[in-house]
Design an enzyme around this catalytic site. Structure first.
Site: not given
Length: 510
Positions: A269-272, A292
């Site tokens: 995920s881009k929120r990793d 980000y």
């Protein structure tokens, strides 16, 4: 297919920043196109205007440029024979409606007038009937308001009255749909699992399902590469080509494996929270207010980023891991892309950058390090900066670490590693530091070899093992107990600076 020119497209939607998974799709398409002397196209699929994000298109273009995988035609890279390359602009030319009309005329698509309330009611009925995946399909459409259930007169009246409608694909009931994927081999799906996709929305804008097919036909695309999340939609796309009578124009499909979280559980995920970026460049999401960090801004080299991405899901069949872009082009094939997901390894990602950092010349590294020094208010000789880079690069993953790992080259220490001082500092060792400083003063040339020989000779004269005072000697010069090769550091600092630092340490350490 043998006689078709190799043409691949990267076709992102401008609905946000370009995630590294998208860059990998672009990379694999680029590598295959270049290997076969073909074309690599950038097409912007902006049919979903409600999700359009300002700046996303520019971000995509800048990302591809930074990565060094530039298309030879498309948005931001010059028009080729199939311009325009934005779907919103192509829609104005009536291209998509023409194909939708062909499907209506052949009886393979139909008009659906259902309101959102009617569609919600249908889903609730199916859920109440314990249908696992409620969808608009060959069964449920029979109870809906469409041109298959209404008379021609009723359809005409609705059309004349300007009633909103969509055009849906008419999927056959209980029919086997087969297609070949370059990576996965033959895929067989029963049409009962396929819904009647919307092809043209009520605002006249095509959906992805129609638009990308029309554009692939018109742009003569030979291979279509995308993530495996699109695999369930592929049977619908196969039917559309078939119903248009254009199966010979259908690109060969390649569905890439997912990029998985470091523990292998689920899609990355881009929120990793691994600490490694998920985007090539810094990205600010104006919808959520989230920022980000990018690979570029973190200090990754584009070559390292690309090399790392290539190894996520593909392998060359050898033990080689470091590839230039040209080497990747020569080695790449879809046959060596894995079917299963590829685990993202944050530490390995940093390792790739380290390998590329080590390959750079000291001059290149100095040019990258100099702006950091300037920010710190440091003015140093260019050759000295190169020398520092040469010594600190072996333990660094990023140029930004040169300062944290070697600031003492530019600023003499004022504090000294407390643990080493406590363990090593005594009357005898202090005497050694004083003696070696005096011995250094008498040297006419001050090389690493000569300073080391003098250091050892002084220790031997005082009856001290060189190993007993070596770390303390380092701390007196740098303030820290570890670092690059000691006597190369001594040579770079120079005789006067070394003597000065030793004398300062003698006066400072109690």
């Amino acid at each position: 297919m043998e006689n078709r020119r190799v043409r691949l497209r990267f076709a992102p939607s401008p609905t946000g920043g370009l995630h590294m998974g998208g860059v990998r799709t672009a990379l694999f398409s680029y590598l295959f196109a270049k290997k076969h002397n073909g074309d690599f196209i950038l097409r912007i699929e902006d049919t979903d205007q409600t999700r359009y994000v300002k700046g996303a298109e520019e971000y995509i273009i800048e990302s591809l440029k930074w990565c060094g995988i530039e298309p030879n035609e498309g948005v931001g890279f010059g028009d080729g024979p199939h311009a325009p390359y934005r779907q919103s602009e192509r829609k104005e030319l009536g291209i998509y409606k023409k194909y939708a009309d062909l499907l209506i005329a052949s009886g393979h698509a139909y008009f659906a007038f259902d309101t959102s309330e009617e569609l919600d009611a249908m889903r609730k009925r199916l859920e109440a009937a314990k249908v696992v995946a409620p969808q608009y399909n060959s069964v449920s459409r029979q109870n809906m308001r469409n041109s298959l259930t209404l008379s021609e007169d009723e359809v005409k009246k609705l059309m004349d009255a300007g009633t909103p409608y969509v055009i849906r694909l008419k999927v056959p009931r209980n029919e086997e749909i087969r297609f070949h994927d370059i990576i996965r081999g033959w895929v067989v799906v029963n049409s009962t699992q396929v819904d009647d996709k919307v092809l043209l929305k009520s605002d006249g804008m095509p959906t992805y399902h129609l638009a990308h097919i029309v554009d692939d036909i018109e742009m003569e695309v030979s291979h279509a590469v995308r993530g495996e999340e699109w695999l369930p939609s592929a049977p619908s796309h196969v039917l559309i080509y078939r119903y248009l009578g254009m199966e010979d124009k259908m690109p060969l499909l390649a569905h890439l494996p997912l990029i998985l979280k470091p523990d292998g559980n689920g899609k990355l995920s881009k929120r990793d929270k691994s600490g490694i970026p998920m985007f090539p460049l810094d990205w600010y999401d104006e919808r959520t207010g989230e920022k980000y960090v990018g690979y570029r801004e973190t200090g990754f080299f584009p070559e390292a980023f690309i090399n790392m991405l290539a190894m996520l899901g593909w392998n060359p069949g050898t033990t080689q891991e470091i590839f230039s872009l040209e080497e990747l082009i020569q080695a790449f094939s879809f046959e060596r892309v894995n079917k299963s997901g590829a685990k993202f390894d944050p530490e390995k990602t940093k390792w790739f950058n380290q390998q590329y950092l080590r390959k750079k010349s000291n001059l290149e590294l100095a040019e990258l390090f100099s702006p950091i020094l300037k920010e710190k208010g440091i003015n140093a000789d260019a050759k000295f900066i190169e020398g520092v880079c040469n010594l600190v690069k072996e333990k660094a993953h990023f140029v930004s670490e040169f300062w944290s790992g070697g600031s003492y080259f530019f600023i003499a220490p004022t504090t000294f590693d407390a643990d080493v001082i406590k363990k090593r500092w005594n009357e005898q060792s202090a005497g050694f530091i004083k003696e070696v400083a005096e011995a250094f003063k008498n040297l006419t040339t001050f090389t690493a070899a000569e300073s080391e020989a003098t250091f050892k000779a002084t220790a031997e004269k005082m009856g001290i093992g060189a190993g007993q005072v070596m770390q303390l000697f380092r701390v007196c010069l740098s303030g820290v107990g570890g670092g690059p090769m000691l006597f190369e550091m001594v040579e770079l600092l120079g005789k006067d600076e070394v003597v000065k630092r030793l004398e300062t340490a003698l006066n400072s350490i109690k």
